[in-house]
Motif scaffolding. Structure first.
Motif, PDB file in Angstrom:
ATOM      1  N   ALA A 296       2.747   2.978  -9.239  1.00 24.11           N
ATOM      2  CA  ALA A 296       1.784   2.358 -10.153  1.00 24.11           C
ATOM      3  C   ALA A 296       2.245   0.982 -10.611  1.00 24.11           C
ATOM      4  CB  ALA A 296       1.566   3.267 -11.372  1.00 24.11           C
ATOM      5  N   ARG A 297       3.566   0.790 -10.730  1.00 19.65           N
ATOM      6  CA  ARG A 297       4.087  -0.503 -11.193  1.00 19.65           C
ATOM      7  C   ARG A 297       4.094  -1.556 -10.100  1.00 19.65           C
ATOM      8  NH1 ARG A 297       7.726   2.814 -13.866  1.00 19.65           N
ATOM      9  NH2 ARG A 297       9.359   2.512 -12.310  1.00 19.65           N
ATOM     10  N   TYR A 298       4.387  -1.171  -8.856  1.00 25.89           N
ATOM     11  CA  TYR A 298       4.695  -2.168  -7.843  1.00 25.89           C
ATOM     12  C   TYR A 298       3.642  -2.330  -6.744  1.00 25.89           C
ATOM     13  CZ  TYR A 298       9.394  -2.331  -9.802  1.00 25.89           C
ATOM     14  OH  TYR A 298      10.464  -2.490 -10.640  1.00 25.89           O
ATOM     15  N   CYS A 299       2.774  -1.352  -6.545  1.00 29.92           N
ATOM     16  CA  CYS A 299       1.839  -1.406  -5.415  1.00 29.92           C
ATOM     17  C   CYS A 299       0.448  -1.848  -5.855  1.00 29.92           C
ATOM     18  CB  CYS A 299       1.751  -0.045  -4.733  1.00 29.92           C
ATOM     19  SG  CYS A 299       3.309   0.498  -4.017  1.00 29.92           S
TER      20      CYS A 299
ATOM     21  N   LEU B  84       0.858  -1.182   0.000  1.00 28.95           N
ATOM     22  CA  LEU B  84       0.000   0.000   0.000  1.00 28.95           C
ATOM     23  C   LEU B  84       0.894   1.232   0.000  1.00 28.95           C
ATOM     24  CD1 LEU B  84      -2.759   1.440   0.356  1.00 28.95           C
ATOM     25  CD2 LEU B  84      -2.487   1.096   2.835  1.00 28.95           C
ATOM     26  N   ALA B  85       0.683   2.126  -0.960  1.00 27.50           N
ATOM     27  CA  ALA B  85       1.510   3.331  -1.067  1.00 27.50           C
ATOM     28  C   ALA B  85       0.792   4.527  -0.460  1.00 27.50           C
ATOM     29  CB  ALA B  85       1.841   3.611  -2.526  1.00 27.50           C
ATOM     30  N   LEU B  86       1.584   5.422   0.125  1.00 29.14           N
ATOM     31  CA  LEU B  86       1.087   6.684   0.662  1.00 29.14           C
ATOM     32  C   LEU B  86       1.876   7.792  -0.029  1.00 29.14           C
ATOM     33  CD1 LEU B  86      -0.826   7.949   2.765  1.00 29.14           C
ATOM     34  CD2 LEU B  86       1.010   7.756   4.444  1.00 29.14           C
ATOM     35  N   VAL B  87       1.176   8.620  -0.816  1.00 33.44           N
ATOM     36  CA  VAL B  87       1.862   9.632  -1.615  1.00 33.44           C
ATOM     37  C   VAL B  87       1.280  11.011  -1.314  1.00 33.44           C
ATOM     38  CG1 VAL B  87       2.291   7.943  -3.446  1.00 33.44           C
ATOM     39  CG2 VAL B  87       0.310   9.458  -3.613  1.00 33.44           C
TER      40      VAL B  87
ATOM     41  N   THR C  94      -4.307   2.464 -11.599  1.00 34.24           N
ATOM     42  CA  THR C  94      -5.194   3.439 -12.240  1.00 34.24           C
ATOM     43  C   THR C  94      -4.763   4.883 -11.975  1.00 34.24           C
ATOM     44  OG1 THR C  94      -6.739   3.611 -10.363  1.00 34.24           O
ATOM     45  CG2 THR C  94      -7.103   1.811 -11.943  1.00 34.24           C
ATOM     46  N   LEU C  95      -3.556   5.091 -11.437  1.00 33.60           N
ATOM     47  CA  LEU C  95      -3.119   6.446 -11.096  1.00 33.60           C
ATOM     48  C   LEU C  95      -3.151   7.387 -12.303  1.00 33.60           C
ATOM     49  CD1 LEU C  95      -0.127   6.034  -8.619  1.00 33.60           C
ATOM     50  CD2 LEU C  95      -2.103   7.529  -8.313  1.00 33.60           C
TER      51      LEU C  95
END
Length: 283
Positions: free
Chosen positions: A222-225, A40-43, A244-245
């Motif tokens: 987008a590639r890894y998460c 899970l990414a937090l940006v 879907t970013l």
């Protein structure tokens, strides 16, 4: 036909707030999310509250900050009101963190073998020989060469990529349930960024560890998460499948995606998010 019971979340965060104790100014304002054993990414831009959120989950906020939440748990264990002794037992055993730059995160006067084995000494009952064998195994698992010799090296003798792999070995050697990676590849060149993040994804999957990745690199996310959450001014403003970013509808997420510098934008001004006129901007 009976339905299978829903899995309990690995991490459950409900209405998390972080305020400055002396002014009650909110730095993180009521964010809520759950995660399983996933990436899970937090940006968000600098100052949006990403790192503060991560440190709240580690019990590592500065003394000037105060944390509150209606619910905050890891693996069903509440993280609210924990003593420093309980936090010390939890960190390294159940949750670990990889930071940006090994130059500041590693102890310059200790050999890396000693530093990688230290979490086992603190959080396991393994004997000295078993700890040593597991330390060598982890150094090898993160792709470091000649580990029998390398265990005696000091941090200043390592390249940036090697130092980052050492920190990853330290974080995963106790097989924590959650790994928090705060901009873990920002100090590396493009090739090493891909190598280290791919290694991190592979190892966390092998160890069945959840990965909370804090990053500015949206294409990498987008590639890894699997999923991504977007923070703006201390709030979660968007949440979606990471793949879907590029098709995000939220204006802030669209701006983050579009403002990436590159060959296609050379010589052109990058887009800027138009903040509401009445918005309070926190420095």
């Amino acid at each position: 036909m009976a339905t299978e019971p829903a899995l309990s979340p690995l991490l459950d965060v409900q209405d998390l707030r972080i305020t400055l104790a002396d002014s009650q100014r909110a730095l993180v304002r009521g964010i809520s999310f759950q995660m399983q054993t996933e990436c899970l990414a937090l940006v968000g831009e600098s100052g949006s509250g990403k790192s503060l959120t991560a440190r709240a989950l580690m019990g590592l906020l500065p003394a000037a900050c105060r944390v509150s939440a209606t619910h905050l748990s890891l693996g069903g264990q509440s993280l609210l009101g924990m003593s420093e002794r309980r936090w010390s037992a939890l960190r390294g055993q159940q949750v670990a963190m990889v930071l940006q730059d090994p130059k500041y995160a590693l102890n310059p006067v200790l050999p890396i073998g000693v530093q990688v084995a230290e979490p086992l000494q603190l959080h396991s009952r393994l004997g000295r020989r078993e700890r040593h064998e597991k330390m060598l195994h982890m150094l090898d698992a993160v792709g470091l060469p000649n580990v029998q010799q390398l265990q005696h090296a000091y941090p200043h003798q390592l390249s940036g990529g090697m130092g980052q792999r050492v920190m990853l070995a330290m974080a995963l050697i106790t097989e924590p349930r959650l790994l928090i990676a705060d901009e873990p590849t920002s100090a590396l060149d493009a090739v090493l960024r891909e190598q280290v993040l791919q290694l991190m994804i592979t190892l966390t999957r092998e160890h069945h560890t959840g990965l909370l990745l804090i990053s500015h690199d949206l294409p990498q996310v987008a590639r890894y998460c699997q999923r991504v959450m977007v923070m703006y001014q201390g709030e979660l403003v968007d949440e979606r499948d990471a793949a879907t970013l590029a098709h995000a509808e939220h204006p802030y997420t669209r701006t983050l995606w579009a403002c990436r510098p590159g060959r296609h934008t050379h010589g052109q001004p990058l887009p800027v998010f138009q903040r509401p006129a009445n918005e309070v901007v926190y420095e």
